[in-house]
Scaffold this active site. Structure first.
Site, mmCIF file in Angstrom:
data_model
loop_
_atom_site.group_PDB
_atom_site.id
_atom_site.type_symbol
_atom_site.label_atom_id
_atom_site.label_comp_id
_atom_site.label_asym_id
_atom_site.label_seq_id
_atom_site.Cartn_x
_atom_site.Cartn_y
_atom_site.Cartn_z
ATOM 1 N N ASP A 1 0.854 -1.186 0.000
ATOM 2 C CA ASP A 1 0.000 0.000 0.000
ATOM 3 C C ASP A 1 0.886 1.231 0.000
ATOM 4 O O ASP A 1 1.971 1.224 0.589
ATOM 5 C CB ASP A 1 -0.899 0.016 1.236
ATOM 6 C CG ASP A 1 -1.827 1.221 1.243
ATOM 7 O OD1 ASP A 1 -2.761 1.249 0.420
ATOM 8 O OD2 ASP A 1 -1.600 2.141 2.045
ATOM 9 N N GLU B 1 0.894 5.600 0.449
ATOM 10 C CA GLU B 1 0.251 6.870 0.780
ATOM 11 C C GLU B 1 0.956 7.906 -0.081
ATOM 12 O O GLU B 1 2.166 7.810 -0.303
ATOM 13 C CB GLU B 1 0.370 7.199 2.262
ATOM 14 C CG GLU B 1 -0.295 6.193 3.191
ATOM 15 C CD GLU B 1 -1.772 5.952 2.937
ATOM 16 O OE1 GLU B 1 -2.460 6.875 2.439
ATOM 17 O OE2 GLU B 1 -2.241 4.843 3.227
ATOM 18 N N HIS C 1 -5.433 4.286 6.781
ATOM 19 C CA HIS C 1 -4.798 5.296 5.919
ATOM 20 C C HIS C 1 -3.330 5.516 6.248
ATOM 21 O O HIS C 1 -2.760 6.546 5.901
ATOM 22 C CB HIS C 1 -5.556 6.610 5.904
ATOM 23 C CG HIS C 1 -6.871 6.498 5.201
ATOM 24 N ND1 HIS C 1 -6.977 6.164 3.873
ATOM 25 C CD2 HIS C 1 -8.136 6.666 5.648
ATOM 26 C CE1 HIS C 1 -8.258 6.138 3.542
ATOM 27 N NE2 HIS C 1 -8.976 6.430 4.598
ATOM 28 N N ASP D 1 -2.992 -0.364 6.630
ATOM 29 C CA ASP D 1 -3.857 -0.794 5.524
ATOM 30 C C ASP D 1 -3.404 -2.136 4.962
ATOM 31 O O ASP D 1 -4.215 -2.986 4.601
ATOM 32 C CB ASP D 1 -3.889 0.257 4.416
ATOM 33 C CG ASP D 1 -4.736 1.475 4.783
ATOM 34 O OD1 ASP D 1 -5.363 1.482 5.859
ATOM 35 O OD2 ASP D 1 -4.758 2.425 3.982
#
Length: 180
Positions: A7, A9, A156, A161
């Site tokens: 994941d 960000e 988040h 996540d």
């Protein structure tokens, strides 16, 4: 089964204009999440030209990563080779692989590297197959649907996540096998 669940960000939604500020990943081996085989780092964002890039306020509100937090973090030029080595010949899994994979392809191209996982799997697509009558398939809703929960402060943030996405992936595969 050997896959890497990952994941990102980011500073925004465009792989060409925005930058990665955090990468989290964990390996699944033989149907088990191997928490000891993880990758987690903040990334100091820059533009495609290598200029410093500030994290917009809206992005900070989503993931909670501030400019102060990434001030001393490594640049993507340092992080990406290590992450590609971590992934190695594995397939990858992400919740909305089009987004995360798009950022990985753009960054690899920008740094003269290749993003070539063995395969890419998407938990959004698996969720749509497992729950075809449901309209929402975001990670929060999927976690609730599957009885999964995020660690405090984990939603988040890349690794938080990833932990839920990995468990969701395994449960979705199980549901789809039973339903097949």
């Amino acid at each position: 089964m050997n896959v890497v669940v990952f994941d990102l960000e980011t500073t925004g939604l465009s792989p060409e204009r925005d930058a990665v500020v955090e990468i989290g990943a964990v390996r699944i081996i033989d149907g088990r999440v191997e928490e000891t085989q993880k990758f987690e780092t903040l990334v100091r964002p820059t533009t495609a030209a290598g200029e410093p890039l500030l994290i917009p306020w809206r992005a900070q509100q989503v993931h909670g990563i501030s400019n102060d937090m990434v001030r001393d973090a490594p640049h993507m030029a340092e992080v990406l080779p290590a992450f590609l080595e971590f992934v190695g010949p594995s397939a990858v899994v992400a919740h909305n692989i089009g987004f995360d994979g798009g950022f990985m392809r753009a960054n690899a191209r920008r740094h003269g590297l290749e993003w070539r996982p063995a395969a890419e799997y998407c938990t959004v697509q698996l969720s749509r197959r497992a729950f075809p009558r449901e309209r929402a398939h975001n990670l929060t809703v999927l976690a609730e649907r599957l009885g999964l929960s995020f660690a405090p402060g984990g939603r988040h943030r890349s690794y938080g996540d990833v932990q839920v996405t990995a468990q969701a992936y395994l449960r979705l595969l199980e549901l789809l096998r039973v339903g097949a």
